[in-house]
Design an enzyme around this catalytic site. Structure first.
Site, PDB file in Angstrom:
ATOM      1  N   CYS A  68      64.956  79.443  70.965  1.00  0.00           N
ATOM      2  CA  CYS A  68      66.022  78.461  71.204  1.00  0.00           C
ATOM      3  C   CYS A  68      67.351  78.884  70.607  1.00  0.00           C
ATOM      4  O   CYS A  68      68.405  78.598  71.168  1.00  0.00           O
ATOM      5  CB  CYS A  68      65.615  77.082  70.680  1.00  0.00           C
ATOM      6  SG  CYS A  68      65.849  76.846  68.908  1.00  0.00           S
ATOM      7  N   HIS A 107      65.977  73.546  65.581  1.00  0.00           N
ATOM      8  CA  HIS A 107      66.025  73.683  67.034  1.00  0.00           C
ATOM      9  C   HIS A 107      67.414  73.298  67.535  1.00  0.00           C
ATOM     10  O   HIS A 107      67.892  72.196  67.271  1.00  0.00           O
ATOM     11  CB  HIS A 107      64.959  72.793  67.682  1.00  0.00           C
ATOM     12  CG  HIS A 107      64.886  72.917  69.169  1.00  0.00           C
ATOM     13  ND1 HIS A 107      64.563  74.100  69.810  1.00  0.00           N
ATOM     14  CD2 HIS A 107      65.096  72.003  70.157  1.00  0.00           C
ATOM     15  CE1 HIS A 107      64.574  73.909  71.115  1.00  0.00           C
ATOM     16  NE2 HIS A 107      64.906  72.651  71.352  1.00  0.00           N
ATOM     17  N   ASP A 122      68.568  71.379  77.175  1.00  0.00           N
ATOM     18  CA  ASP A 122      67.705  72.186  76.312  1.00  0.00           C
ATOM     19  C   ASP A 122      66.921  73.139  77.200  1.00  0.00           C
ATOM     20  O   ASP A 122      65.976  72.742  77.880  1.00  0.00           O
ATOM     21  CB  ASP A 122      66.752  71.286  75.524  1.00  0.00           C
ATOM     22  CG  ASP A 122      65.835  72.067  74.573  1.00  0.00           C
ATOM     23  OD1 ASP A 122      65.894  73.313  74.580  1.00  0.00           O
ATOM     24  OD2 ASP A 122      65.077  71.418  73.829  1.00  0.00           O
TER      25      ASP A 122
END
Length: 290
Positions: A68, A107, A122
């Site tokens: 990520c 994250h 995302d």
């Protein structure tokens, strides 16, 4: 940033002239179906770095994936270059072992605002928790996608992402009790607040996640990619192909172990990933499930 190169990498051939919801949804979906969520560099003796030039060269020009802190960092750059009003946020991932969210915002995600509405983008969580398209930032609204029904819930300023999924049907009986199989139909994924973050807020966390013996990413080698009907994943030596069957209320899991000599072939044929250094697969026990 070279948007033409990025668009070619994800297979975007549409006409783009202004930021709109349809384009945001499309490039988000194309990204997760073209660029794997993977941490293989850590298990190849390499380092992941939060440098946009390095990430662009790795993901776009070298046809790799990323975790990520690479994928979403890159995607935020893309959105800003395209003219979207984009704010970086940090989220805390839910740990089922401790039954709580992790203590660190490890994250990276994005809030995108236009036409008076906010969305959460995302492109790098992977497996069955990956959203194909951005989620509208509205509390309690069911937002059905291929993987299940996602919900964002505002708990006094702390937003929680959860997903109602389906029962897993594992075809290979050898994996019927595998710890990789998620058996919870409602899954908490992560939480976040709307305070803007900068790239520097993640530098120390990036180093920690690659070195801490308790980190998920040092305990498992992970590569996953969304498909039109589900997703593929290589966790350690275990390769899985998951097919979503919403009309039947199940997800079909085909799982098998891959011999060492076949790892490179699987990575290339199923994920279009070719590594420069030799991968040392790892699948220690942790809270991670497909």
């Amino acid at each position: 940033m070279n948007l033409e190169e990025y668009f070619k990498r994800i297979g975007f051939n549409g006409f783009y002239n202004k930021p709109d919801l349809a384009t945001l949804q499309l490039i988000h979906k194309l990204h997760v179906m073209s660029i794997p969520f993977e941490n293989l560099s850590i298990h190849c003796g390499e380092r992941n770095v939060m440098d946009l030039d390095a990430i662009f060269n790795k993901i776009v020009r070298s046809n790799r994936g990323g975790w990520c802190l690479e994928n979403n960092f890159l995607f935020g750059w893309v959105l800003r270059e395209m003219g979207y009003n984009t704010t970086t946020l940090g989220s805390r991932v839910f740990n089922s072992i401790i039954n709580d969210f992790g203590p660190l915002e490890s994250h990276l995600i994005h809030k995108v605002v236009f036409d008076g509405k906010a969305y959460i983008a995302d492109v790098s969580f992977g497996v069955s928790s990956q959203v194909l398209e951005p989620l509208e930032l509205i509390s309690g609204k069911d937002q059905p996608q291929a993987a299940g029904v996602f919900r964002l819930i505002d708990q006094e300023g702390v937003w929680v992402l959860e997903k109602a999924g389906r029962k897993p049907e594992v075809l290979n009986p050898d994996f019927a009790t595998s710890s990789l199989v998620n058996r919870k139909e409602t899954k908490t994924i992560y939480c976040f607040i709307l305070k803007p973050r900068e790239a520097e807020d993640f530098f120390d966390k990036s180093d920690m996640l690659q070195t801490d013996p308790s980190s998920l990413f040092t305990n498992k080698s992970i590569c996953s990619l969304q498909t039109p009907t589900g997703f593929r994943a290589l966790i350690g030596w275990t390769y899985s192909e998951v097919t979503f069957k919403p009309e039947e209320g199940v997800d079909i899991l085909e799982m098998k172990d891959i011999k060492g000599a076949e790892i490179e072939q699987i990575l290339w044929e199923k994920f279009s990933v070719k590594l420069q250094n030799k991968l040392q697969p790892l699948n220690n026990k942790s809270f991670y499930t497909l």
